[in-house]
Design an enzyme around this catalytic site. Sequence first.
Site, PDB file in Angstrom:
ATOM      1  N   GLY A  13     -98.946  34.190  74.697  1.00 20.86           N
ATOM      2  CA  GLY A  13     -98.443  35.537  74.412  1.00 20.86           C
ATOM      3  C   GLY A  13     -99.532  36.464  73.931  1.00 20.86           C
ATOM      4  CB  SER A  15    -100.477  40.506  77.558  1.00 25.04           C
ATOM      5  OG  SER A  15     -99.142  40.437  77.135  1.00 25.04           O
ATOM      6  CB  VAL A  65     -94.373  29.243  75.840  1.00 26.43           C
ATOM      7  CG1 VAL A  65     -95.763  29.804  76.044  1.00 26.43           C
ATOM      8  CG2 VAL A  65     -93.529  30.119  74.925  1.00 26.43           C
ATOM      9  CG  ASN A  91     -99.311  35.060  69.204  1.00 28.22           C
ATOM     10  OD1 ASN A  91     -99.242  35.526  68.065  1.00 28.22           O
ATOM     11  ND2 ASN A  91     -99.023  35.786  70.280  1.00 28.22           N
ATOM     12  CE1 TYR A 157     -89.492  35.133  64.534  1.00 26.38           C
ATOM     13  CE2 TYR A 157     -89.407  35.501  62.162  1.00 26.38           C
ATOM     14  CZ  TYR A 157     -90.117  35.468  63.339  1.00 26.38           C
ATOM     15  OH  TYR A 157     -91.464  35.752  63.333  1.00 26.38           O
ATOM     16  CB  ILE A 190     -98.836  41.736  61.501  1.00 28.57           C
ATOM     17  CG1 ILE A 190     -99.069  40.561  60.518  1.00 28.57           C
ATOM     18  CG2 ILE A 190    -100.093  42.032  62.322  1.00 28.57           C
ATOM     19  CD1 ILE A 190    -100.130  40.762  59.466  1.00 28.57           C
TER      20      ILE A 190
END
Length: 251
Positions: A13, A15, A65, A91, A157, A190
């Site tokens: 992941g 890109s 993935v 990631n 999550y 982030i």
Amino acid sequence: MQRLSGKTAIVTGSSYGIGRGVAMLLAEEGANVVVNYSKSEERAQSAVSEIKEQGSEALAVKADVSQSDEVRKLINVCVERFGRLDILVNNAGILPFGSIEEITDEILDRVFRVNFYGTFYCCREAVPVMKKQRYGKIVNISSIAAKRGDNTTAACYGSSKGAQSVLTKSLARQLGPFGINVNAVAPHAIITPMIDYWDQKKRDEMKERIPVRRLGTPRDVAVAVLFLVSDEADFITGQIINVNGGYLMDS
Ligand SMILES: NC(=O)c1ccc[n+]([C@@H]2O[C@H](COP(=O)([O-])OP(=O)(O)OC[C@H]3O[C@@H](n4cnc5c(N)ncnc54)[C@H](O)[C@@H]3O)[C@@H](O)[C@H]2O)c1
């Protein structure tokens, strides 16, 4: 001197978001990088061009993935192209929302398939290659939610990231004797498309609650990953390192 010259890395992941930041920094340090993507080919190709401009080799490889056959191809393409696989950064991740009553079987399945199965599949395919080399560094991108539970995000999550944390520790125990280190980084706040849903008010409030008084960048996560994949971190395994400006401090 570049710390990773001669090394080959896969960043899932990568890109955009944190993954892209990690891919760029590993390349800056001399690694050849496989930029994995599932949908955004254009952005993956632009990451590859940026890496090549820095003087490292790079390859964009499409693979979801959550699909084991696609992960097998991803690892095979890397080994065929570069002859080895030294660094795997898991990631790729997705973030769902909703109360437990709103989480359908499909959402639950998808979250675990990407966040946990994706990590598991990538490790399962990478480990035989790393065992043969008697060298490997695996870093899983976890989350603050794996440590303190989900607050506003869907409860599945943090659970998926919690499962990934236990996998990190189990693999660290089992693979240490083969020269393979397995660690995780647990970010919070982030600035990436994942937190696009945070409005300015939430961002300002969060900054006030973070001891260093700012939000994080993909580069902040990338430097922690770089440390964990460098030879200086050979004695560190099974750890889940916070990258959150001091927002959560655990022992
Ligand atoms: N941004 C934050 O504050 C934060 C906090 C805690 C944890 N994280 C974790 O960091 C990682 C990166 O998050 P981000 O903030 O860059 O998010 P993002 O949404 O900006 O990027 C996610 C990346 O994963 C890729 N991806 C998603 N599903 C995929 C799949 N099935 N196969 C391959 N690639 C797939 C996307 O294409 C994208 O490149 C995730 O695992 C996320 O859970 C982020």
